[in-house]
Write an enzyme that holds these catalytic residues in place. Sequence first.
Site, PDB file in Angstrom:
ATOM      1  N   PHE A 125       0.846  -1.188   0.000  1.00 43.61           N
ATOM      2  CA  PHE A 125       0.000   0.000   0.000  1.00 43.61           C
ATOM      3  C   PHE A 125       0.887   1.245   0.000  1.00 43.61           C
ATOM      4  O   PHE A 125       1.842   1.329   0.786  1.00 43.61           O
ATOM      5  CB  PHE A 125      -0.902  -0.029   1.243  1.00 43.61           C
ATOM      6  CG  PHE A 125      -1.974   1.021   1.221  1.00 43.61           C
ATOM      7  CD1 PHE A 125      -3.100   0.859   0.428  1.00 43.61           C
ATOM      8  CD2 PHE A 125      -1.864   2.162   1.984  1.00 43.61           C
ATOM      9  CE1 PHE A 125      -4.100   1.826   0.407  1.00 43.61           C
ATOM     10  CE2 PHE A 125      -2.854   3.137   1.967  1.00 43.61           C
ATOM     11  CZ  PHE A 125      -3.978   2.968   1.176  1.00 43.61           C
ATOM     12  N   ASP A 196       1.240  -4.889   8.576  1.00 49.68           N
ATOM     13  CA  ASP A 196       0.127  -3.945   8.457  1.00 49.68           C
ATOM     14  C   ASP A 196      -1.140  -4.787   8.308  1.00 49.68           C
ATOM     15  O   ASP A 196      -1.282  -5.558   7.343  1.00 49.68           O
ATOM     16  CB  ASP A 196       0.346  -3.039   7.233  1.00 49.68           C
ATOM     17  CG  ASP A 196      -0.736  -1.972   7.106  1.00 49.68           C
ATOM     18  OD1 ASP A 196      -1.859  -2.191   7.606  1.00 49.68           O
ATOM     19  OD2 ASP A 196      -0.460  -0.926   6.486  1.00 49.68           O
ATOM     20  N   TYR A 221     -10.925   2.161  10.848  1.00 51.40           N
ATOM     21  CA  TYR A 221     -12.154   2.538  10.129  1.00 51.40           C
ATOM     22  C   TYR A 221     -12.560   1.582   9.022  1.00 51.40           C
ATOM     23  O   TYR A 221     -13.506   1.846   8.308  1.00 51.40           O
ATOM     24  CB  TYR A 221     -12.035   3.962   9.565  1.00 51.40           C
ATOM     25  CG  TYR A 221     -10.808   4.212   8.703  1.00 51.40           C
ATOM     26  CD1 TYR A 221     -10.760   3.793   7.383  1.00 51.40           C
ATOM     27  CD2 TYR A 221      -9.698   4.876   9.207  1.00 51.40           C
ATOM     28  CE1 TYR A 221      -9.654   4.015   6.594  1.00 51.40           C
ATOM     29  CE2 TYR A 221      -8.580   5.110   8.437  1.00 51.40           C
ATOM     30  CZ  TYR A 221      -8.561   4.679   7.122  1.00 51.40           C
ATOM     31  OH  TYR A 221      -7.453   4.898   6.351  1.00 51.40           O
ATOM     32  N   LYS A 222     -11.832   0.477   8.846  1.00 50.01           N
ATOM     33  CA  LYS A 222     -12.213  -0.482   7.797  1.00 50.01           C
ATOM     34  C   LYS A 222     -13.113  -1.545   8.423  1.00 50.01           C
ATOM     35  O   LYS A 222     -14.253  -1.249   8.767  1.00 50.01           O
ATOM     36  CB  LYS A 222     -10.957  -1.038   7.140  1.00 50.01           C
ATOM     37  CG  LYS A 222     -10.264   0.043   6.304  1.00 50.01           C
ATOM     38  CD  LYS A 222      -8.906  -0.363   5.785  1.00 50.01           C
ATOM     39  CE  LYS A 222      -8.337   0.773   4.931  1.00 50.01           C
ATOM     40  NZ  LYS A 222      -6.896   0.666   4.743  1.00 50.01           N
ATOM     41  N   ARG A 370     -13.238  -3.519  -6.968  1.00 49.47           N
ATOM     42  CA  ARG A 370     -12.927  -4.187  -5.707  1.00 49.47           C
ATOM     43  C   ARG A 370     -14.183  -4.280  -4.843  1.00 49.47           C
ATOM     44  O   ARG A 370     -14.920  -3.300  -4.700  1.00 49.47           O
ATOM     45  CB  ARG A 370     -11.840  -3.390  -4.989  1.00 49.47           C
ATOM     46  CG  ARG A 370     -11.282  -4.074  -3.762  1.00 49.47           C
ATOM     47  CD  ARG A 370     -10.151  -3.273  -3.169  1.00 49.47           C
ATOM     48  NE  ARG A 370     -10.620  -2.060  -2.524  1.00 49.47           N
ATOM     49  CZ  ARG A 370      -9.936  -1.376  -1.600  1.00 49.47           C
ATOM     50  NH1 ARG A 370      -8.728  -1.799  -1.239  1.00 49.47           N
ATOM     51  NH2 ARG A 370     -10.421  -0.290  -1.058  1.00 49.47           N
TER      52      ARG A 370
HETATM   53  C1  LIG Z   1      -6.181   1.828   4.504  1.00 54.87           C
HETATM   54  C2  LIG Z   1      -4.751   1.501   4.698  1.00 54.87           C
HETATM   55  C3  LIG Z   1      -3.928   2.328   5.437  1.00 54.87           C
HETATM   56  C4  LIG Z   1      -4.497   3.623   5.940  1.00 54.87           C
HETATM   57  O1  LIG Z   1      -3.603   4.478   6.495  1.00 54.87           O
HETATM   58  P1  LIG Z   1      -4.123   5.852   7.108  1.00 54.87           P
HETATM   59  O2  LIG Z   1      -2.967   6.367   7.824  1.00 54.87           O
HETATM   60  O3  LIG Z   1      -5.311   5.541   7.943  1.00 54.87           O
HETATM   61  O4  LIG Z   1      -4.565   6.714   5.969  1.00 54.87           O
HETATM   62  C5  LIG Z   1      -2.632   1.930   5.664  1.00 54.87           C
HETATM   63  N1  LIG Z   1      -2.164   0.764   5.168  1.00 54.87           N
HETATM   64  C6  LIG Z   1      -2.939  -0.047   4.425  1.00 54.87           C
HETATM   65  C7  LIG Z   1      -2.401  -1.319   3.900  1.00 54.87           C
HETATM   66  C8  LIG Z   1      -4.253   0.300   4.160  1.00 54.87           C
HETATM   67  O5  LIG Z   1      -5.015  -0.478   3.413  1.00 54.87           O
END
Ligand SMILES: *Cc1c(COP(=O)(O)O)cnc(C)c1O
Length: 411
Positions: A125, A196, A221-222, A370
């Site tokens: 990511f 992560d 938040y996911k 997705r």
């Molecule tokens: C959604 C996501 C993030 C989000 O990071 P934020 O700091 O909340 O914006 C980080 N890593 C991965 C792999 C994600 O999918």
Amino acid sequence: VIDFAALAAEDRCDPLASQRDEFLLPAGVVYLDGNSLGPLTRRAAERVGAVMLEQWGESLIRSWNEHGWIELPRRAGAKIARLIGAAPDEVVVADSTSANLFKVAAAALRARPDRRVIVSEAGNFPTDLYTLEGLLDLLGPGYELRRVEREQLGSALTSEVAALCLTHVDFRTGARHDLAGLTAAAHKVGALAIWDLAHSAGALPVELGAADADLAVGCGYKYLNGGPGAPAFVFAARRLQEELRCPLQGWLGHAAPFEFAGHYRPAPGIDRFQNGTPPILALAALDAALEVWDGLEMTVVRAKSMALTSRFVALVETECAGLGLCLASPRNPAGRGSQVSFAHPEAYAVMQALIARGVIGDFRAPDLLRFGFAPLYVGFEDVGRAVAALREVLATEEWRQEQWQRRATVT
Ligand SMILES: *Cc1c(COP(=O)(O)O)cnc(C)c1O
């Protein structure tokens, strides 16, 4: 044809079906984007109202003690710990996932002072890659982010490597790494493993303890439904906590914040990964949303998740055959998280047309549709409705309409 009666029968046998009542989803929407923003829970709506009016409004600053605001990062962390195979004192809620990754990667480098390389995956990511880049740039010459392809991860682990930093479930394809196997491979060369869990926590069982993982971060938040921009979490294995140093030395990570001492002394344990004052309203929403998981077993969640994603793949491949879709996720459900992606050359417009029909997924550049399947509020009939809408959009070429071609800022 889609057998909706059979799908409805599956919903009736679903042990998680009643969980849907915990969520305030708009009528008529099939929500397949909880992997990007989990929906509002009843509990969060009630709790935030109460925290604002009764706690902030009435008790004012006394709330830090009287309503336990100061312990909330740990209380919410302990709830998340159960979902990721960690002990309650190994997880704390703080900051964003991006900031937390910076903190744990810096701590890992500091714990391996004779090593200057972090290995990650080229397709990780972007925020993870950017954050690691920023950290290594700051540290100066000699520090290196080694980006390798999935297949080369094993051979990239050498004695120069301080940490292996990976996202457990790939945000594009949903492909999942062998967390225990790669952690063991990192340990074998003396490196730490950082995970992560943005697409894992609340999506599938994660066994950080059993895998002997070192550090992890994840998103509130996911699948955890904490609300837009909810604070994130940090995991550090207990055996490492006392030797780890967090580079963001905010006062709430201090051993005694209210002594107002002039020098930093890290708090014992996981608390050293706290930083500044936590956003209590957002944290209250997350903590309330986490109550939904009380008494639920991740193995049950996982079984339904695999059934949903498998049903979706099978139905798309029969109902939308010849309409230009290509499965971009692992076919074996054991190899993926709780999402499925299909490639299509006009994926952006197709997704916009689908959203207009009330089936909400998302588009990921360059060409992916997705779909996330959060088992607490998505059912088997939803899968049928989503596939029927997708077939309509593709078969009628509805996506060609000009209004679906315009790119919005957030996809
Ligand atoms: C959604 C996501 C993030 C989000 O990071 P934020 O700091 O909340 O914006 C980080 N890593 C991965 C792999 C994600 O999918």
